[in-house]
Structures are given as C-alpha cells and as structure tokens.
Motif scaffolding. Structure first.
Motif, mmCIF file in Angstrom:
data_model
loop_
_atom_site.group_PDB
_atom_site.id
_atom_site.type_symbol
_atom_site.label_atom_id
_atom_site.label_comp_id
_atom_site.label_asym_id
_atom_site.label_seq_id
_atom_site.Cartn_x
_atom_site.Cartn_y
_atom_site.Cartn_z
ATOM 1 N N HIS A 5 -25.016 -29.526 48.483
ATOM 2 C CA HIS A 5 -25.093 -30.245 47.514
ATOM 3 C C HIS A 5 -23.591 -29.986 46.806
ATOM 4 O O HIS A 5 -23.003 -30.739 46.199
ATOM 5 C CB HIS A 5 -25.953 -29.246 46.362
ATOM 6 N N SER A 6 -22.919 -28.865 47.636
ATOM 7 C CA SER A 6 -21.555 -28.932 47.030
ATOM 8 C C SER A 6 -20.509 -30.210 47.146
ATOM 9 O O SER A 6 -19.757 -30.649 46.769
ATOM 10 C CB SER A 6 -20.844 -27.753 47.713
ATOM 11 N N VAL A 7 -20.847 -30.522 48.697
ATOM 12 C CA VAL A 7 -20.030 -31.690 49.227
ATOM 13 C C VAL A 7 -20.513 -33.019 48.528
ATOM 14 O O VAL A 7 -19.443 -33.612 48.040
ATOM 15 C CB VAL A 7 -20.146 -31.791 50.701
ATOM 16 N N CYS A 13 -17.938 -36.457 41.825
ATOM 17 C CA CYS A 13 -16.795 -36.132 40.766
ATOM 18 C C CYS A 13 -15.484 -36.990 41.176
ATOM 19 O O CYS A 13 -14.927 -37.617 40.418
ATOM 20 C CB CYS A 13 -16.263 -34.794 40.978
ATOM 21 N N SER A 14 -15.195 -37.094 42.617
ATOM 22 C CA SER A 14 -14.066 -37.958 43.114
ATOM 23 C C SER A 14 -14.391 -39.396 42.572
ATOM 24 O O SER A 14 -13.542 -40.220 42.254
ATOM 25 C CB SER A 14 -13.921 -37.910 44.483
ATOM 26 N N VAL A 15 -15.592 -40.003 42.759
ATOM 27 C CA VAL A 15 -15.937 -41.365 42.407
ATOM 28 C C VAL A 15 -15.672 -41.437 41.011
ATOM 29 O O VAL A 15 -15.402 -42.461 40.579
ATOM 30 C CB VAL A 15 -17.490 -41.768 42.927
ATOM 31 N N LEU A 16 -16.356 -40.661 40.185
ATOM 32 C CA LEU A 16 -16.253 -40.830 38.787
ATOM 33 C C LEU A 16 -14.851 -40.780 38.352
ATOM 34 O O LEU A 16 -14.621 -41.548 37.363
ATOM 35 C CB LEU A 16 -17.298 -39.589 38.190
#
Length: 62
Positions: A5-7, A13-16
């Motif tokens: 889940h952390s990955v 977050c990176s995509v957003l």
C-alpha cells in the motif's frame, strides 16, 4: 501487505502531482460568475449570486 500500500500511495501521489503540473490552470479572465449588484437607500451595497445546484444559503456582512 502494508509495504504494498505504501508503494502504491507513493506512486499515486507522483502521478497526481505530475498531472497537476501538466494540466493548464484556468486564467482569472476565463471565470464568469453572474451576479446582481445594487445599492440600498441607506448606502449598503448588495451583491447577490444565485446558484441552484445545492440547497445552501450563505450571508456575509462586512
């Protein structure tokens, strides 16, 4: 399971954040809000905007 889940959360977050940087923002000139503005006999200026999307009422006195 927690590591998985952390990955995924980091990836999401990176995509957003990438999309937020790439997508163009609306300029202030593109926004058009219809309103009525009038002055009462006592000098109070009233600005009225009616939006029937949700049954919400707001009033502000400055």
């Amino acid at each position: 399971m927690k590591r998985r889940h952390s990955v995924f959360n980091h990836w999401l977050c990176s995509v957003l954040l990438s999309l937020a940087c790439v997508l163009p923002a609306k300029a202030a000139n593109d926004i058009n809000i219809h309103y009525e503005k009038f002055t009462l006999e006592n000098g109070l200026t009233v600005i009225v905007h009616e939006d029937r999307k949700a049954p919400v009422v707001a009033a502000a006195v400055w």
